[in-house]
Design a protein around this motif. Structure first.
Motif, PDB file in Angstrom:
ATOM      1  N   VAL A  26      18.085 -23.330   9.624  1.00 44.27           N
ATOM      2  CA  VAL A  26      17.903 -22.060   9.410  1.00 44.27           C
ATOM      3  C   VAL A  26      16.563 -21.567  10.351  1.00 44.27           C
ATOM      4  CG1 VAL A  26      16.756 -20.468   7.791  1.00 44.27           C
ATOM      5  CG2 VAL A  26      18.414 -22.041   7.122  1.00 44.27           C
ATOM      6  N   ALA A  27      15.829 -22.239  10.735  1.00 45.60           N
ATOM      7  CA  ALA A  27      14.599 -21.981  11.682  1.00 45.60           C
ATOM      8  C   ALA A  27      15.210 -21.791  13.030  1.00 45.60           C
ATOM      9  CB  ALA A  27      13.592 -22.945  11.704  1.00 45.60           C
ATOM     10  N   TYR A  28      16.047 -22.645  13.411  1.00 46.45           N
ATOM     11  CA  TYR A  28      16.740 -22.396  14.731  1.00 46.45           C
ATOM     12  C   TYR A  28      17.310 -21.308  14.935  1.00 46.45           C
ATOM     13  CZ  TYR A  28      20.535 -23.400  18.203  1.00 46.45           C
ATOM     14  OH  TYR A  28      21.216 -23.413  19.212  1.00 46.45           O
ATOM     15  N   TYR A  29      18.192 -20.871  13.713  1.00 47.77           N
ATOM     16  CA  TYR A  29      19.010 -19.696  13.769  1.00 47.77           C
ATOM     17  C   TYR A  29      17.832 -18.406  13.826  1.00 47.77           C
ATOM     18  CZ  TYR A  29      23.476 -21.712  14.380  1.00 47.77           C
ATOM     19  OH  TYR A  29      24.607 -22.372  14.839  1.00 47.77           O
ATOM     20  N   ARG A  30      16.867 -18.662  13.174  1.00 51.24           N
ATOM     21  CA  ARG A  30      16.043 -17.382  12.778  1.00 51.24           C
ATOM     22  C   ARG A  30      15.467 -17.210  14.285  1.00 51.24           C
ATOM     23  NH1 ARG A  30      12.577 -19.116   8.954  1.00 51.24           N
ATOM     24  NH2 ARG A  30      13.761 -17.967   7.414  1.00 51.24           N
ATOM     25  N   GLU A  31      14.840 -18.368  14.819  1.00 50.47           N
ATOM     26  CA  GLU A  31      14.334 -17.994  16.285  1.00 50.47           C
ATOM     27  C   GLU A  31      15.301 -17.473  17.070  1.00 50.47           C
ATOM     28  OE1 GLU A  31      12.749 -21.723  18.000  1.00 50.47           O
ATOM     29  OE2 GLU A  31      13.524 -21.049  19.655  1.00 50.47           O
ATOM     30  N   LEU A  32      16.491 -17.896  17.134  1.00 52.32           N
ATOM     31  CA  LEU A  32      17.476 -17.098  18.049  1.00 52.32           C
ATOM     32  C   LEU A  32      17.644 -15.719  17.780  1.00 52.32           C
ATOM     33  CD1 LEU A  32      20.632 -19.839  18.305  1.00 52.32           C
ATOM     34  CD2 LEU A  32      18.985 -19.082  20.129  1.00 52.32           C
ATOM     35  N   ILE A  33      17.678 -15.424  16.504  1.00 47.25           N
ATOM     36  CA  ILE A  33      17.840 -13.891  16.190  1.00 47.25           C
ATOM     37  C   ILE A  33      16.525 -13.206  16.601  1.00 47.25           C
ATOM     38  CG2 ILE A  33      17.992 -12.236  14.278  1.00 47.25           C
ATOM     39  CD1 ILE A  33      19.983 -14.394  12.896  1.00 47.25           C
ATOM     40  N   ASP A  34      15.313 -13.757  16.394  1.00 51.88           N
ATOM     41  CA  ASP A  34      14.137 -13.263  16.728  1.00 51.88           C
ATOM     42  C   ASP A  34      14.112 -12.816  18.320  1.00 51.88           C
ATOM     43  OD1 ASP A  34      13.144 -13.170  14.218  1.00 51.88           O
ATOM     44  OD2 ASP A  34      12.053 -14.743  14.292  1.00 51.88           O
ATOM     45  N   ASP A  35      14.672 -14.035  18.941  1.00 50.01           N
ATOM     46  CA  ASP A  35      14.628 -13.812  20.463  1.00 50.01           C
ATOM     47  C   ASP A  35      15.508 -12.588  20.865  1.00 50.01           C
ATOM     48  OD1 ASP A  35      12.885 -15.734  21.048  1.00 50.01           O
ATOM     49  OD2 ASP A  35      14.389 -17.423  21.225  1.00 50.01           O
ATOM     50  N   MET A  36      16.621 -12.580  20.222  1.00 49.86           N
ATOM     51  CA  MET A  36      17.651 -11.556  20.740  1.00 49.86           C
ATOM     52  C   MET A  36      17.004 -10.155  20.169  1.00 49.86           C
ATOM     53  SD  MET A  36      21.451 -12.682  20.077  1.00 49.86           S
ATOM     54  CE  MET A  36      21.677 -14.280  18.823  1.00 49.86           C
ATOM     55  N   THR A  37      16.449 -10.151  19.191  1.00 43.08           N
ATOM     56  CA  THR A  37      15.850  -8.706  18.811  1.00 43.08           C
ATOM     57  C   THR A  37      14.519  -8.517  19.754  1.00 43.08           C
ATOM     58  OG1 THR A  37      14.587  -9.507  17.022  1.00 43.08           O
ATOM     59  CG2 THR A  37      16.267  -8.537  16.333  1.00 43.08           C
ATOM     60  N   GLU A  38      13.799  -9.420  20.245  1.00 46.65           N
ATOM     61  CA  GLU A  38      12.935  -9.280  21.019  1.00 46.65           C
ATOM     62  C   GLU A  38      13.448  -8.609  22.105  1.00 46.65           C
ATOM     63  OE1 GLU A  38       9.707 -12.318  20.399  1.00 46.65           O
ATOM     64  OE2 GLU A  38       9.808 -11.916  22.674  1.00 46.65           O
ATOM     65  N   GLU A  39      14.461  -8.917  22.699  1.00 47.01           N
ATOM     66  CA  GLU A  39      15.443  -8.491  23.850  1.00 47.01           C
ATOM     67  C   GLU A  39      15.715  -6.852  23.691  1.00 47.01           C
ATOM     68  OE1 GLU A  39      18.364 -10.734  25.479  1.00 47.01           O
ATOM     69  OE2 GLU A  39      16.781 -11.751  27.104  1.00 47.01           O
ATOM     70  N   GLY A  40      15.722  -6.320  22.542  1.00 40.47           N
ATOM     71  CA  GLY A  40      16.024  -5.196  22.335  1.00 40.47           C
ATOM     72  C   GLY A  40      17.125  -4.843  21.471  1.00 40.47           C
ATOM     73  N   LEU A  41      17.835  -6.045  20.996  1.00 36.85           N
ATOM     74  CA  LEU A  41      18.928  -5.869  20.208  1.00 36.85           C
ATOM     75  C   LEU A  41      18.714  -5.447  18.655  1.00 36.85           C
ATOM     76  CD1 LEU A  41      21.379  -8.850  21.246  1.00 36.85           C
ATOM     77  CD2 LEU A  41      21.398  -6.559  21.794  1.00 36.85           C
ATOM     78  N   SER A  42      19.375  -4.663  17.997  1.00 39.31           N
ATOM     79  CA  SER A  42      18.945  -4.561  16.468  1.00 39.31           C
ATOM     80  C   SER A  42      19.627  -6.252  15.897  1.00 39.31           C
ATOM     81  CB  SER A  42      19.961  -3.666  15.948  1.00 39.31           C
ATOM     82  OG  SER A  42      21.187  -3.957  15.703  1.00 39.31           O
ATOM     83  N   GLU A  43      18.893  -6.084  14.584  1.00 37.85           N
ATOM     84  CA  GLU A  43      19.337  -7.347  13.815  1.00 37.85           C
ATOM     85  C   GLU A  43      20.629  -7.620  13.352  1.00 37.85           C
ATOM     86  OE1 GLU A  43      17.584  -7.897  10.225  1.00 37.85           O
ATOM     87  OE2 GLU A  43      15.502  -7.782  10.845  1.00 37.85           O
ATOM     88  N   GLN A  44      21.511  -6.348  13.262  1.00 35.49           N
ATOM     89  CA  GLN A  44      22.759  -6.359  13.089  1.00 35.49           C
ATOM     90  C   GLN A  44      23.586  -6.927  14.459  1.00 35.49           C
ATOM     91  OE1 GLN A  44      21.063  -4.231  11.552  1.00 35.49           O
ATOM     92  NE2 GLN A  44      21.972  -3.905   9.617  1.00 35.49           N
TER      93      GLN A  44
END
Lengths: 382, 105
Positions: A26-44
């Motif tokens: 779960v931590a791995y996927y959380r990190e990936l999503i956080d990385d993507m949102t940091e790049e400007g993507l929305s959570e969705q």
């Protein structure tokens, strides 16, 4: 799907894995999503970029199987899931909580804690945050004016009258559960408004409201549009908005855009309708929370709530009210035929001059039909 | 299109090769590999775990923007792994030639 939904689903679908491994995944996927949102993507958007959750879960569990197949000497002891002693205990605790909650709802109508406590408890147990006692539990349940306390071994859960939840003496805060939250907010403190829409009443003949928790108030007002707003404790973000749909004269109001009602905040709904508008039909269906329909007349009125009081003021040709536990107050004018069914609630007819005919209570010409069905609440006529 | 079985074998070395260029985190590994070979998030994860289990890389967490991020670093064993892959290449080329010649007969 929001990050929370995604991670929660992932975690619960990986239940068969040992706790540490599950958390790491779960931590791995959380990190990936956080990385993507940091790049400007929305959570969705970030979640949508990931593969389908079925595929992800299949791959992780498949990988696991393949590994233990390769190295039989290092095969891990299968983690007990449901059906084992621990699983049974979990079911027991949850069953106990269910019992208590039902009692709680019956005693304090309008407190929307059901989904909230259930989901929290289940998550806590699943994620291993709550260590259930290994031995057979010596459990006790105390119900008082202040709320409910459940004890099972070292485990203690309390729910106060206002809906606050404590586990082992510590307040369960929304953020503490790994960012996974359920209904939150105090029913008395829903002050942040989100306007769902203002609709031209000429376009609406039927109104259909499907709500989950907290009050639904429909009332006449002096404005010339139908104004629909939801109210929460904190400002809502887009993923938590309700939904309006206008189709062929029928206006539908839904609690949530998506079908997942689990991660939603507590919301009150207000619908203001010009006083001279008579709807052909109005239907309100809600899981918990009171319903009021004030100052309006119309054709068919249908109210269904699992827990919460109902108040109707106005004349409807055909009015049907069903509630599991709340009291009902009606001010239906003077011409009606009423049928009232209740397991334990009484009927107070006030100043109305009523003639009883079989099961029906008739007032005046008896032209408007009223049907009230409650499990424990009484009916008061005004 | 690359055969999935062959791709699977190559991915591990590709990940190691990214880390050979410097330590990195999950999302960046995927992005760095994108021009060369497509790897999905859920494919990378088991590979990282396998490589860690085999001692080819180490993992540590660093704080980044108020959250923890896992950083992967290649080990000596990982570097050797790349070496042995490259060493096996002439043999692989022979096999390739053998298959290719069969096509032109």
């Amino acid at each position: 799907m929001t990050k929370r939904d995604f991670l929660y689903t992932l975690e619960s679908r990986l239940r068969a894995l040992p706790k540490a491994e599950r958390e790491e995944t779960v931590a791995y996927y959380r990190e990936l999503i956080d990385d993507m949102t940091e790049e400007g993507l929305s959570e969705q958007e970030a979640v949508a970029r990931l593969e389908d959750i079925d595929l992800i879960v299949g791959r992780i569990l498949g990988e696991k199987g393949a590994q233990s197949g390769e190295t039989p000497s290092h095969k891990e002891t299968p983690q007990p899931v449901a059906g084992s002693g621990r699983g049974c205990l979990r079911a027991l605790v949850i069953a106990a909580v269910a019992l208590v909650l039902i009692t709680l709802i019956l005693s304090y109508a309008g407190v929307a804690v059901v989904g909230r406590v259930f989901d929290r408890l289940d998550e806590q147990i699943l994620s291993g945050n709550i260590e259930l006692p290994e031995e057979e539990m010596a459990s006790s349940i105390d119900i008082s004016e202040e709320g409910v306390e459940i004890r099972a071994g070292d485990f203690e859960l309390s729910v106060s009258e206002s809906g606050g939840v404590k586990i082992n003496g510590e307040k369960v805060d929304d953020m503490q559960i790994g960012g996974l939250t359920i209904l939150s907010g105090d029913p008395d403190d829903l002050t942040a408004e989100h306007l769902l829409g203002e609709i031209d009443p000429a376009q609406v003949r039927e109104l259909d409201i499907d709500w989950v928790a907290a009050e639904v108030a429909v009332e006449a007002w002096e404005g010339d549009v139908i104004r629909i707003a939801e109210w929460s404790a904190a400002p809502l973000d887009d993923g938590h908005y309700g939904r309006l749909l206008l189709e062929g004269g029928e206006l539908s109001v839904d609690y949530a855009k998506g079908s997942n009602g689990k991660n939603l905040p507590l919301k009150k709904l207000t619908v203001q309708i010009p006083a001279d508008i008579e709807l052909r039909s109005l239907s309100v269906d809600t899981a918990s929370g009171g319903v009021s329909v004030i100052g309006l007349n119309g054709g068919e009125l249908d109210i269904d709530t699992a827990s919460g009081g109902v108040a109707v003021e106005g004349e409807w040709a055909d009015c049907s009210v069903e509630t599991a536990s709340g009291g009902v107050v009606l001010a239906p004018g003077s011409d009606f035929t009423l049928t009232f069914e209740s397991a334990s609630g009484g009927l107070h007819t006030g100043d109305h001059e009523i003639v009883r005919k079989g099961k029906a209570y008739i007032s005046g010409s008896g032209k408007n039909r009223i049907e009230v069905d409650t499990a424990s609440g009484g009916l008061t006529l005004k | 299109m690359l055969d999935p079985q062959i791709k699977k074998g190559l991915l591990e070395v590709c990940v190691l090769s990214v880390l050979r260029r410097g330590e990195s985190h999950g999302y960046r590994i995927i992005k760095d590999l994108a021009p060369v070979i497509q790897i999905s998030e859920s494919t990378l994860y088991p590979i990282l775990r396998r490589l860690e289990g085999a001692g080819c890389l180490t993992v540590h967490s660093v704080e980044h923007n108020g959250r923890l991020r896992k950083i992967y670093r290649i080990t000596e064993a990982g570097i050797e792994q790349i070496g042995s892959f490259l060493d096996g290449w002439p043999e692989l080329l022979q096999i390739y030639e053998f298959i290719r010649k069969g096509e032109t007969l």
